[in-house]
Design an enzyme around this catalytic site. Sequence first.
Site, PDB file in Angstrom:
ATOM      1  N   CYS A 177      42.420  39.643  41.933  1.00  0.00           N
ATOM      2  CA  CYS A 177      43.180  38.962  42.711  1.00  0.00           C
ATOM      3  C   CYS A 177      42.501  38.487  44.086  1.00  0.00           C
ATOM      4  O   CYS A 177      40.940  38.392  44.135  1.00  0.00           O
ATOM      5  CB  CYS A 177      43.906  40.194  43.581  1.00  0.00           C
ATOM      6  SG  CYS A 177      43.109  41.240  44.720  1.00  0.00           S
TER       7      CYS A 177
ATOM      8  N   GLU B 154      38.056  46.797  41.282  1.00  0.00           N
ATOM      9  CA  GLU B 154      36.937  46.127  41.625  1.00  0.00           C
ATOM     10  C   GLU B 154      36.224  46.533  43.272  1.00  0.00           C
ATOM     11  O   GLU B 154      34.900  46.675  43.031  1.00  0.00           O
ATOM     12  CB  GLU B 154      37.501  44.635  41.818  1.00  0.00           C
ATOM     13  CG  GLU B 154      37.727  43.993  40.697  1.00  0.00           C
ATOM     14  CD  GLU B 154      39.631  44.238  40.701  1.00  0.00           C
ATOM     15  OE1 GLU B 154      39.851  43.169  40.084  1.00  0.00           O
ATOM     16  OE2 GLU B 154      40.189  45.020  41.054  1.00  0.00           O
TER      17      GLU B 154
ATOM     18  N   CYS C  40      39.748  40.875  45.932  1.00  0.00           N
ATOM     19  CA  CYS C  40      38.609  41.266  44.932  1.00  0.00           C
ATOM     20  C   CYS C  40      37.852  40.092  44.731  1.00  0.00           C
ATOM     21  O   CYS C  40      36.502  40.378  44.519  1.00  0.00           O
ATOM     22  CB  CYS C  40      39.265  41.776  43.712  1.00  0.00           C
ATOM     23  SG  CYS C  40      40.122  43.327  44.213  1.00  0.00           S
TER      24      CYS C  40
ATOM     25  N   HIS D 289      41.445  48.719  45.332  1.00  0.00           N
ATOM     26  CA  HIS D 289      41.515  48.273  43.979  1.00  0.00           C
ATOM     27  C   HIS D 289      40.139  48.781  43.198  1.00  0.00           C
ATOM     28  O   HIS D 289      39.190  48.928  43.768  1.00  0.00           O
ATOM     29  CB  HIS D 289      41.424  46.651  43.978  1.00  0.00           C
ATOM     30  CG  HIS D 289      42.621  46.156  44.869  1.00  0.00           C
ATOM     31  ND1 HIS D 289      43.204  44.867  44.370  1.00  0.00           N
ATOM     32  CD2 HIS D 289      43.697  46.584  45.652  1.00  0.00           C
ATOM     33  CE1 HIS D 289      44.334  44.746  44.975  1.00  0.00           C
ATOM     34  NE2 HIS D 289      44.602  45.617  45.851  1.00  0.00           N
TER      35      HIS D 289
END
Length: 151
Positions: free
Chosen positions: A81, A53, A84, A51
């Site tokens: 999410c 992040e 993260c 991801h």
Amino acid sequence: MTTDFMKEALIEARKAYELGEVPIGAVVVKNGEIISRAHNRRETGKNALLHAETEAIFQACEKLGGWRLWECELYVTLEPCPMCAGAIVNARIPKVYFGAYDSKNGACGSSLNLFCMANNFRPEYTGGIMEYECSQLIKEFFAELRNKLSK
């Protein structure tokens, strides 16, 4: 200044879009300077952990030589999410700014809030920074994807 950094995160999100990835971008900032930037790479990297992040946090830790990012801020185009948000808490990032809210998977208040759990590090967060631009990019991506799949 907040919008300047979100604009940089949007540049990263557009890179993800061009790769066929969900267009999410992130930057980590320390003392007013971007120290890392990343975008989603789950599809191209064939890895669920890639991801925007987590990639930006990984790079910032490498650059600073440690796992505590307590002097940093994170700017990301979509509400983090749970994975993260957990990485943000574990990296001790004190301030998070995000663009679009994520009612399905958002872990900063939309679906659940990992930043206000008792007995845990609690980052401050602000959502809705350049929300229209961030959400439009995601909507455009999925509309294009649905169009391709229907042909």
